[in-house]
Design a protein around this motif. Sequence first.
Motif, PDB file in Angstrom:
ATOM      1  N   THR A 154      11.301   1.327   1.680  1.00  0.00           N
ATOM      2  CA  THR A 154      10.895   1.900   2.979  1.00  0.00           C
ATOM      3  C   THR A 154      11.170   0.908   4.107  1.00  0.00           C
ATOM      4  O   THR A 154      10.907   1.199   5.271  1.00  0.00           O
ATOM      5  CB  THR A 154       9.394   2.286   2.988  1.00  0.00           C
ATOM      6  OG1 THR A 154       8.636   1.166   2.518  1.00  0.00           O
ATOM      7  CG2 THR A 154       9.139   3.504   2.106  1.00  0.00           C
ATOM      8  N   ASP A 155      11.694  -0.258   3.747  1.00  0.00           N
ATOM      9  CA  ASP A 155      12.103  -1.213   4.769  1.00  0.00           C
ATOM     10  C   ASP A 155      13.515  -0.824   5.230  1.00  0.00           C
ATOM     11  O   ASP A 155      14.454  -0.830   4.417  1.00  0.00           O
ATOM     12  CB  ASP A 155      12.117  -2.631   4.177  1.00  0.00           C
ATOM     13  CG  ASP A 155      12.706  -3.633   5.154  1.00  0.00           C
ATOM     14  OD1 ASP A 155      12.135  -3.789   6.234  1.00  0.00           O
ATOM     15  OD2 ASP A 155      13.761  -4.228   4.837  1.00  0.00           O
ATOM     16  N   LEU A 205       5.901   0.704  -1.994  1.00  0.00           N
ATOM     17  CA  LEU A 205       4.814   1.592  -2.393  1.00  0.00           C
ATOM     18  C   LEU A 205       3.746   1.655  -1.292  1.00  0.00           C
ATOM     19  O   LEU A 205       3.135   2.710  -1.060  1.00  0.00           O
ATOM     20  CB  LEU A 205       4.232   1.162  -3.741  1.00  0.00           C
ATOM     21  CG  LEU A 205       5.252   1.265  -4.903  1.00  0.00           C
ATOM     22  CD1 LEU A 205       4.646   0.769  -6.212  1.00  0.00           C
ATOM     23  CD2 LEU A 205       5.770   2.685  -5.066  1.00  0.00           C
ATOM     24  N   ALA A 206       3.577   0.553  -0.566  1.00  0.00           N
ATOM     25  CA  ALA A 206       2.670   0.570   0.595  1.00  0.00           C
ATOM     26  C   ALA A 206       3.278   1.438   1.694  1.00  0.00           C
ATOM     27  O   ALA A 206       2.576   2.209   2.375  1.00  0.00           O
ATOM     28  CB  ALA A 206       2.439  -0.856   1.100  1.00  0.00           C
ATOM     29  N   VAL A 208       5.242   3.995   1.311  1.00  0.00           N
ATOM     30  CA  VAL A 208       5.098   5.408   0.925  1.00  0.00           C
ATOM     31  C   VAL A 208       3.712   5.904   1.343  1.00  0.00           C
ATOM     32  O   VAL A 208       3.564   6.981   1.927  1.00  0.00           O
ATOM     33  CB  VAL A 208       5.319   5.578  -0.603  1.00  0.00           C
ATOM     34  CG1 VAL A 208       4.810   6.925  -1.086  1.00  0.00           C
ATOM     35  CG2 VAL A 208       6.803   5.414  -0.940  1.00  0.00           C
ATOM     36  N   LEU A 209       2.699   5.094   1.060  1.00  0.00           N
ATOM     37  CA  LEU A 209       1.330   5.501   1.416  1.00  0.00           C
ATOM     38  C   LEU A 209       1.188   5.644   2.921  1.00  0.00           C
ATOM     39  O   LEU A 209       0.572   6.588   3.417  1.00  0.00           O
ATOM     40  CB  LEU A 209       0.345   4.453   0.889  1.00  0.00           C
ATOM     41  CG  LEU A 209      -1.134   4.726   1.171  1.00  0.00           C
ATOM     42  CD1 LEU A 209      -1.571   6.048   0.553  1.00  0.00           C
ATOM     43  CD2 LEU A 209      -2.008   3.596   0.642  1.00  0.00           C
ATOM     44  N   ASP A 210       1.823   4.737   3.641  1.00  0.00           N
ATOM     45  CA  ASP A 210       1.697   4.724   5.085  1.00  0.00           C
ATOM     46  C   ASP A 210       2.505   5.839   5.758  1.00  0.00           C
ATOM     47  O   ASP A 210       2.026   6.514   6.665  1.00  0.00           O
ATOM     48  CB  ASP A 210       2.196   3.337   5.549  1.00  0.00           C
ATOM     49  CG  ASP A 210       1.934   3.116   7.013  1.00  0.00           C
ATOM     50  OD1 ASP A 210       0.859   3.538   7.464  1.00  0.00           O
ATOM     51  OD2 ASP A 210       2.820   2.563   7.702  1.00  0.00           O
ATOM     52  N   GLN A 211       3.741   6.046   5.269  1.00  0.00           N
ATOM     53  CA  GLN A 211       4.640   6.952   5.997  1.00  0.00           C
ATOM     54  C   GLN A 211       4.910   8.297   5.314  1.00  0.00           C
ATOM     55  O   GLN A 211       5.211   9.277   5.989  1.00  0.00           O
ATOM     56  CB  GLN A 211       6.003   6.262   6.201  1.00  0.00           C
ATOM     57  CG  GLN A 211       5.909   4.954   6.981  1.00  0.00           C
ATOM     58  CD  GLN A 211       7.240   4.207   6.901  1.00  0.00           C
ATOM     59  OE1 GLN A 211       8.263   4.731   7.312  1.00  0.00           O
ATOM     60  NE2 GLN A 211       7.232   3.006   6.370  1.00  0.00           N
ATOM     61  N   TYR A 212       4.826   8.318   3.984  1.00  0.00           N
ATOM     62  CA  TYR A 212       5.214   9.550   3.273  1.00  0.00           C
ATOM     63  C   TYR A 212       4.164   9.954   2.234  1.00  0.00           C
ATOM     64  O   TYR A 212       4.509  10.242   1.077  1.00  0.00           O
ATOM     65  CB  TYR A 212       6.587   9.375   2.605  1.00  0.00           C
ATOM     66  CG  TYR A 212       7.622   8.745   3.508  1.00  0.00           C
ATOM     67  CD1 TYR A 212       8.131   9.445   4.608  1.00  0.00           C
ATOM     68  CD2 TYR A 212       8.069   7.448   3.289  1.00  0.00           C
ATOM     69  CE1 TYR A 212       9.063   8.858   5.456  1.00  0.00           C
ATOM     70  CE2 TYR A 212       8.997   6.856   4.125  1.00  0.00           C
ATOM     71  CZ  TYR A 212       9.488   7.567   5.206  1.00  0.00           C
ATOM     72  OH  TYR A 212      10.410   6.982   6.042  1.00  0.00           O
ATOM     73  N   SER A 254      -3.833   3.269  -8.986  1.00  0.00           N
ATOM     74  CA  SER A 254      -5.255   3.311  -8.627  1.00  0.00           C
ATOM     75  C   SER A 254      -5.456   3.324  -7.117  1.00  0.00           C
ATOM     76  O   SER A 254      -6.371   3.992  -6.621  1.00  0.00           O
ATOM     77  CB  SER A 254      -6.103   2.220  -9.285  1.00  0.00           C
ATOM     78  OG  SER A 254      -5.395   1.150  -9.617  1.00  0.00           O
ATOM     79  N   ILE A 255      -4.589   2.652  -6.375  1.00  0.00           N
ATOM     80  CA  ILE A 255      -4.721   2.703  -4.905  1.00  0.00           C
ATOM     81  C   ILE A 255      -4.484   4.136  -4.414  1.00  0.00           C
ATOM     82  O   ILE A 255      -5.255   4.679  -3.613  1.00  0.00           O
ATOM     83  CB  ILE A 255      -3.727   1.722  -4.235  1.00  0.00           C
ATOM     84  CG1 ILE A 255      -4.076   0.286  -4.627  1.00  0.00           C
ATOM     85  CG2 ILE A 255      -3.730   1.896  -2.712  1.00  0.00           C
ATOM     86  CD1 ILE A 255      -3.053  -0.750  -4.198  1.00  0.00           C
ATOM     87  N   TYR A 256      -3.422   4.771  -4.914  1.00  0.00           N
ATOM     88  CA  TYR A 256      -3.126   6.145  -4.496  1.00  0.00           C
ATOM     89  C   TYR A 256      -4.260   7.093  -4.920  1.00  0.00           C
ATOM     90  O   TYR A 256      -4.632   8.004  -4.180  1.00  0.00           O
ATOM     91  CB  TYR A 256      -1.810   6.635  -5.124  1.00  0.00           C
ATOM     92  CG  TYR A 256      -0.545   6.003  -4.577  1.00  0.00           C
ATOM     93  CD1 TYR A 256      -0.358   5.777  -3.216  1.00  0.00           C
ATOM     94  CD2 TYR A 256       0.484   5.650  -5.431  1.00  0.00           C
ATOM     95  CE1 TYR A 256       0.820   5.210  -2.741  1.00  0.00           C
ATOM     96  CE2 TYR A 256       1.674   5.085  -4.960  1.00  0.00           C
ATOM     97  CZ  TYR A 256       1.827   4.863  -3.609  1.00  0.00           C
ATOM     98  OH  TYR A 256       2.989   4.309  -3.130  1.00  0.00           O
ATOM     99  N   THR A 257      -4.770   6.879  -6.113  1.00  0.00           N
ATOM    100  CA  THR A 257      -5.844   7.773  -6.585  1.00  0.00           C
ATOM    101  C   THR A 257      -7.050   7.666  -5.652  1.00  0.00           C
ATOM    102  O   THR A 257      -7.659   8.683  -5.294  1.00  0.00           O
ATOM    103  CB  THR A 257      -6.225   7.430  -8.043  1.00  0.00           C
ATOM    104  OG1 THR A 257      -5.049   7.531  -8.838  1.00  0.00           O
ATOM    105  CG2 THR A 257      -7.265   8.396  -8.588  1.00  0.00           C
ATOM    106  N   LYS A 258      -7.371   6.438  -5.249  1.00  0.00           N
ATOM    107  CA  LYS A 258      -8.528   6.247  -4.350  1.00  0.00           C
ATOM    108  C   LYS A 258      -8.265   6.879  -2.986  1.00  0.00           C
ATOM    109  O   LYS A 258      -9.158   7.462  -2.376  1.00  0.00           O
ATOM    110  CB  LYS A 258      -8.815   4.752  -4.161  1.00  0.00           C
ATOM    111  CG  LYS A 258      -9.683   4.204  -5.281  1.00  0.00           C
ATOM    112  CD  LYS A 258     -10.100   2.758  -5.001  1.00  0.00           C
ATOM    113  CE  LYS A 258     -10.340   2.060  -6.337  1.00  0.00           C
ATOM    114  NZ  LYS A 258      -9.580   0.829  -6.510  1.00  0.00           N
ATOM    115  N   THR A 259      -7.046   6.752  -2.477  1.00  0.00           N
ATOM    116  CA  THR A 259      -6.781   7.210  -1.105  1.00  0.00           C
ATOM    117  C   THR A 259      -6.291   8.655  -1.036  1.00  0.00           C
ATOM    118  O   THR A 259      -6.615   9.382  -0.101  1.00  0.00           O
ATOM    119  CB  THR A 259      -5.733   6.301  -0.421  1.00  0.00           C
ATOM    120  OG1 THR A 259      -4.648   6.135  -1.324  1.00  0.00           O
ATOM    121  CG2 THR A 259      -6.301   4.960  -0.053  1.00  0.00           C
ATOM    122  N   LEU A 260      -5.502   9.069  -2.037  1.00  0.00           N
ATOM    123  CA  LEU A 260      -4.896  10.411  -1.967  1.00  0.00           C
ATOM    124  C   LEU A 260      -5.452  11.369  -3.016  1.00  0.00           C
ATOM    125  O   LEU A 260      -5.163  12.569  -2.979  1.00  0.00           O
ATOM    126  CB  LEU A 260      -3.369  10.319  -2.163  1.00  0.00           C
ATOM    127  CG  LEU A 260      -2.588   9.417  -1.201  1.00  0.00           C
ATOM    128  CD1 LEU A 260      -1.139   9.310  -1.652  1.00  0.00           C
ATOM    129  CD2 LEU A 260      -2.660   9.964   0.225  1.00  0.00           C
TER     130      LEU A 260
END
Length: 466
Positions: A154-155, A205-206, A208-212, A254-260
């Motif tokens: 994503t960079d 991966l960060a 993706v969470l931020d932008q997509y 686990s980060i995605y599960t917590k946030t998404l």
Amino acid sequence: MSAPTVTSVAEASPAARAGLAVGDELLSLNGQEPRDVIDFQQLTDADELSVMVKRAGQPLPRLVRIDKAPGEPFGVEVSSAVFDRIQTCDNHCAFCFIYQLPKGMRRSLYLKDDDYRLSFLYGNFTTLTRFTELDAERILTERLGPLFVSIHSTDPELRAHMLRNPKGATSLRWLRVLLEGGIEVHGQVVVCPGVNDGRALEDTLAGVLDQYPELSSVGVVPLGISQFSNEAEMRAHTTAEAAFVVDTVAEWQSIYTKTLGRRLVHAADEYYLLADRPFPSTRSYDDFPQHENGIGMARAFVDGFTKPEKKGPGGVRHGFFASVDAAPAEGYRAPRLARTDPSRMVPRLDDRPVTVLTGTYGARILRPLLADHPRRDVSLCEIANDYFGGNIGVAGLLTGEDMARALAARPTDRRYLLPDACLNEGRFLDGLTLADLPRSVEVVPTDGGSLRAALDGTPFRSADAA
Ligand code: SF4
């Protein structure tokens, strides 16, 4: 623009009743020229259909009225998926497998496509570097999804570097447009050691969470390196690098599960084999969104083999090698096995000993399964991919040449079972067919339930064979 050419006509179909024949060119459908099989399917779905047909040897095209009941399929297969021009790829990725093919394979394999239509039709990944406003408009209007997008990073700078195309820095803006339009999109990150792994993978991966965050899934897959690669920068992963990818994906799940509320990212099966780690549980694959891309295929295979009563995802193979030769007219995502000789799909009542043919990765999955199977006369033939060499170990890239060499040294009084993933339209990647092999082989759908059925002599239960 070339007109769709009929390659087969289904018996008793509206097309057959109207006298259409193989070789006929369908110049227009209800006055419109289809650009691709997406248009073709929509136009032939009409209850009232008139087709302008050009037949070889006849001086003029003629208009044929098709008599069909509402909803009745037209009943022809056509020669290609795209009738205008396939959008070719303007990137030059160092990890591109097409650059790593040896010379002399069939021409269609060297075509680098970057066409959203092939993404929709066959699950090919597109980088969106040639995507246009008109493409976005059509996708949003016709709701063409799911689509499959290559992310890699994503960079912007790193993505442009990996694609070797400045447009790589900006083309993911179209991914935002698609996601905002509610289109289902799956992403992929091809990880190249020393380029976009380690910290860069975590950043992606960060990103993706931020932008997509609306992406339906993201597959993290290792690059394939054949012996024909000329790219000094490209190399296979070490065991430690593969383990890092497995751990990074687990951490981000686990980060995605917590946030998404969902895991979103999954690592390719190859990583678990390379890192010598157990495959994740069935549950953690969230219905196997990228099964055909080798993500969760091993877990689903083991499940299918050990619990044949359960129906898992099938062995349909999407992607470049599935799309080059023909457009399946049975549906946009018609299973490959619909085109396989049905007599080969019925397990035989046969008490000869069995040998299962597979590649080096498949062997690691199959060995413990066969060891636990009650039959003691089943052996494994692990075939090295000498044709491509490098780190290529998946059964789907085995060639007829390697297969023939391995079989020639084997006894004649056995059944040989071949996963259907090795074949496309009845041919291996090098163009050889089953008839070129020195032993007779039975083709089995590439899923655990079907292999189990072939060994047990019970009917196949796979999604493909259904
Ligand atoms: S985008 Fe795909 S087809 Fe194009 S160069 Fe890169 S890997 Fe090859």
